[in-house]
Each structure stands twice: as C-alpha cells, then as structure tokens.
Design an enzyme around this catalytic site. Structure first.
Site, PDB file in Angstrom:
ATOM      1  NE  ARG A 131      -5.437 -50.686  27.328  1.00 36.59           N
ATOM      2  CZ  ARG A 131      -5.843 -51.316  26.271  1.00 36.59           C
ATOM      3  NH1 ARG A 131      -6.099 -50.667  25.174  1.00 36.59           N
ATOM      4  NH2 ARG A 131      -6.010 -52.622  26.292  1.00 36.59           N
TER       5      ARG A 131
ATOM      6  CB  SER B 151      -3.350 -38.261  22.818  1.00 40.08           C
ATOM      7  OG  SER B 151      -3.200 -39.645  22.864  1.00 40.08           O
TER       8      SER B 151
ATOM      9  CG  ASP C 138      -4.855 -39.667  20.089  1.00 39.75           C
ATOM     10  OD1 ASP C 138      -4.461 -38.784  19.308  1.00 39.75           O
ATOM     11  OD2 ASP C 138      -5.784 -39.494  20.894  1.00 39.75           O
TER      12      ASP C 138
HETATM   13  C1  GLC Z   1      -6.407 -33.227  21.306  1.00 41.02           C
HETATM   14  C2  GLC Z   1      -4.922 -33.291  21.006  1.00 41.02           C
HETATM   15  C3  GLC Z   1      -4.635 -34.195  19.823  1.00 41.02           C
HETATM   16  C4  GLC Z   1      -5.296 -35.543  20.041  1.00 41.02           C
HETATM   17  C5  GLC Z   1      -6.787 -35.356  20.299  1.00 41.02           C
HETATM   18  C6  GLC Z   1      -7.502 -36.685  20.545  1.00 41.02           C
HETATM   19  O1  GLC Z   1      -7.041 -32.561  20.261  1.00 41.02           O
HETATM   20  O2  GLC Z   1      -4.418 -31.990  20.753  1.00 41.02           O
HETATM   21  O3  GLC Z   1      -3.255 -34.344  19.630  1.00 41.02           O
HETATM   22  O4  GLC Z   1      -5.093 -36.326  18.906  1.00 41.02           O
HETATM   23  O5  GLC Z   1      -6.961 -34.530  21.434  1.00 41.02           O
HETATM   24  O6  GLC Z   1      -7.006 -37.348  21.654  1.00 41.02           O
END
Ligand code: GLC
Length: 444
Positions: free
Chosen positions: A76, A140, A194
């Site tokens: 996004r 993320s 994230d």
């Molecule tokens: C996975 C990633 C992590 C992220 C989570 C939620 O666990 O390793 O970094 O925050 O997904 O998206």
C-alpha cells in the site's frame, strides 16, 4: 455410519488437543518472560527482541509524508498529512497485490515492484517531484536495525522467499530500486515493522499506547522498553525508552499438537514461527484442513473424501464465513463442500463449523496470553492503563476473535483486565510509516 458416541468421543479428544487452559496460558506467560529476558540481553531466544530505533511520537509532528506498507499479500502506498495534535488524514492511497511469483522471485525484482508502485502513485502528484518528500517504509518482516533508516532482513516469514535479501540491508535495496525509477526526490527516512507502525499511528493521538499488535496473515507485537534493558544497543540512555519489535510469531514454548506439527512440516519455513503457525490467518486454514482430513480418516464424516482437501482448498476467510453462518442448514458450509464435489449432511456441516471454532478459539486464547505477557512485563501489578493498538484482518474480520481475546484477558486478570484496552488501529501500519518519517525528520 459412526455411532454418536464415537463421534462425541472423537470431538472430545480433539477439543483436548486444542485446549489452552488458564494453567497452560500462565505457563506460556512465564516462558514468554524468560524468552524476552534472554532476547533483550542478546542471549539465544526464540524471541528476537529487535530494537526499532524509535520511541513514541509527541502529538506535535506536522507535514505531509509518504507511507509505504509492505505487508503479507498487499503493498500500500499512502500520502498522509499529520495535522498536529495527534490528528492524521490519509490524503490518498493505493493498494497493489504482490504477485506470488514476485514474492518468491529475486529480491531486486521485489523491490523494483515496490519502487514502480511508488513511482506510479507519486506520478499523480507533480508537487512531490519538486519537493523532497520524506518516505516511511513499513516492512513487515524481521529486520535487525542499526538505525531508524538501516536494517538487514533476518529471515523471510509468511510464505515470502525472494532470493538474495536475507542478511542484506532492505533500505539499500529499496533506494537502489527508487534510483532505477528515477525517484531521486524521495528520501527514505524511516524503516519500521508493521507492529511498530501500528503503535506509532495510535501513539500519535493517544499517550498511553505502549503496545502494537498484528493479527493478520502473520502475527507479531512490539512494545515500549527502557533503553537500559536492551543490551544490544551501543548507546543507551538511562531515562529513555525505545520500541522493541518482539517477533513473537517465533515463540516456541506453547506445546504443539500433531496438527501443528503437520502444518509446520508442510510450510516453506519448517522449524520456525511456531506461534504464528498456531495463530495467524495464513495457517489457521491449514490446521483446520489437517483436522478435517484426520477425522475423515477416522471415519467420523464425509465418507472417504480426504483427497478433496488438498492444500489451498480451504482459506481462513472460508472458516470465518462458516463461523458467521447462522442459517439452520449451514448454507455456507454446504456450498463450500458442494464446490469440492462433496454432498454433505447437516450433521457433517455442523462438525466442520465446530472444528473451525476449536481452532480459532485456541488461536484467540494464545493471542490473549501473549498480549497479557507483554503488558505484565511492562507493568507486573497492572497499576496503569495500557492502550494496545491492534490491526490485521484476522482481528478485524474473524467472528469472535477479538471477543475471545478479551475474555481470555478477563479470565487471566479479573477486574484488572480493564486496564488493558484493545484499540482498533485500521490502516495503522501505513499511517505509522508516515509518522515514523515525521519523527525521523524532526530528529534531524
Ligand atoms: C510476521 C513477520 C513480522 C510481522 C508479522 C505481522 O510474523 O515476521 O515481522 O510483524 O508477520 O505482519
């Protein structure tokens, strides 16, 4: 036909193997604290405890920033205006689906895909070509940061496997791709997870927010820690605090059952992300699929249709629809089964719905315990109020998921659970990217 007693006993056994009793959860919380302690002191731990090189913002940051949010399935791009006084406005945003082949391809192509999306987006804003616009990048995945705008990918999670990125600086990757797109006026000011983005977005308007959580394709959380407790920081300041990305998806001390082990074995990252594989959207459907296949094998229902439950046939969205289905004949479940070429009885459809409940309820209970572990790490007696910023499709859309987390917190903490306020943070990670960029600009 199996006897009612046989069906009842088999379901009872199933419930037992998915139980997450209060005693189990307290045990988990105690192990969680040990792992947090080890992770913070730089010892080996299933919790990575990654410093984010940023603390909560004030409410005064202002200006227009670009946020890039690269999550599990979507990318996004957002143009966000911080108005001060904790208020944010999303001026515009666009979503791009990350093709599976890009997520599994070469790192360069993945970041070129991101840069192209940014290019297309800012192309509509000639103003951004003249002014240097600061960019916040929510990425993320587990990243070991050494500064707010520097960090190497520890490992891919959530089914991503783009080559040549692990161990390398993702900011350099993205900057390289931005250069190739001739986006010289963009400056990557901040990189965040994230969970961190979600927490920053909420904390901008709410001063008691000290935790961010994602329940989506994957799951993870971050919280505010005292710098002096983070051993790996080169320079820590006794009075200061910093957000730490826990990467709790990798926690490995909640006992796995035989279905969890199957899901792990069949995943593209066996041996890691055990908690994530019990909780998050990418995996709940896989657990359920293995249970269904097992019960078919036991002769409980659906004749011998095991082969019809191949990987990918059932999604967590389907499970949510089944649990939401209140029609007497369980229409949604029936339609799904018919699509797989299976004629079903109402009893059989009820069993499918029950399995979904058993699996999703355990996920929510473990999630509640994980939140509780982090809050009592910060505040053992629950003396203060804590706002927990939460985002993710599982949390927002799966029926009863949120309520079951709240019930678990109540069971664990009684009346004091009122101190823990779960607060929806829709779009948090994207807006948080912009807030992070603002914090970075203010600091310079
Ligand atoms: C996975 C990633 C992590 C992220 C989570 C939620 O666990 O390793 O970094 O925050 O997904 O998206």
């Amino acid at each position: 036909m199996p006897t009612d007693k046989y069906v009842d006993n088999t379901l009872k056994e199933l419930r037992k193997s998915f139980a997450a009793t209060s005693a189990d959860l307290w045990m988990m919380i105690s192990c969680f604290h040990d792992e947090m302690r080890h992770g913070l002191s730089g010892e080996s731990s299933s919790l990575k405890m990654l410093p984010a090189y940023i603390d909560c913002p004030g409410r005064q940051e202002k200006g227009t920033y670009l946020g890039i949010d690269m999550g599990g399935t979507n990318l996004r791009v957002l143009l966000v205006r911080l108005q001060g006084d904790g208020k944010t406005v999303i001026e515009d945003s666009k979503q791009y689906k990350i093709p599976r082949k890009v997520a599994m391809g070469e790192g360069k192509d993945l970041f070129d895909f991101v840069a192209k999306a940014i290019c297309e987006f800012v192309g509509e804003y000639p103003i951004t070509h003249q002014n240097k616009i600061p960019l916040g990048f929510t990425f993320s995945f587990p990243v070991k940061q050494t500064a707010l705008n520097r960090g190497t990918l520890v490992e891919w999670t959530k089914g991503f496997a783009a080559g040549d990125v692990v161990g390398r600086d993702v900011v350099e990757f993205l900057n390289g791709s931005l250069q190739r797109c001739s986006l010289k006026n963009l400056r990557l000011a901040a990189l965040t997870n994230d969970t961190v983005g979600t927490m920053l977005a909420k904390a901008y308007g709410s001063s008691d927010c000290d935790m961010g959580v994602i329940f989506g394709t994957g799951t993870n959380a971050c919280y505010r820690e005292q710098e002096k407790r983070i051993a790996r920081l080169m320079h820590s300041d006794a009075g200061k605090r910093m957000i730490v990305n826990i990467e709790w998806g990798n926690f490995k001390h909640f006992p796995a059952n035989k279905y969890d082990r199957k899901v792990d074995k069949g995943s593209n990252n066996p041996g890691v992300q055990q908690l994530e594989k019990m909780i998050s959207g990418l995996y709940l459907c896989e657990i359920t699929r293995h249970v269904v296949r097992d019960l078919i094998g036991k002769g409980i229902f659906l004749n011998d249709h095991v082969a019809k439950f191949r990987k990918g046939k059932l999604s967590t969205e389907d499970m949510a629809a089944f649990e939401r289905d209140r029609s007497p004949e369980l229409k949604k479940v029936g339609i799904f089964l018919t699509e797989q070429g299976i004629e079903s009885s109402l009893e059989e459809r009820k069993i499918i719905k029950q399995i979904c409940r058993i699996v999703s309820r355990r996920a929510a209970r473990i999630s509640g315990a994980a939140i509780s572990a982090v809050i009592i790490w910060m505040d053992p007696e629950l003396r203060q109020d804590h706002t927990v910023a939460v985002d993710g499709t599982l949390y927002a859309k799966y029926p009863q998921f949120r309520q079951n987390i709240i019930k678990t917190l109540q069971q664990l903490h009684g009346a004091k659970s009122n101190r823990i306020k779960l607060s929806d943070a829709r779009d948090g990670s994207g807006v948080g990217a912009a807030v992070a960029a603002a914090v970075a600009v203010e600091a310079n």
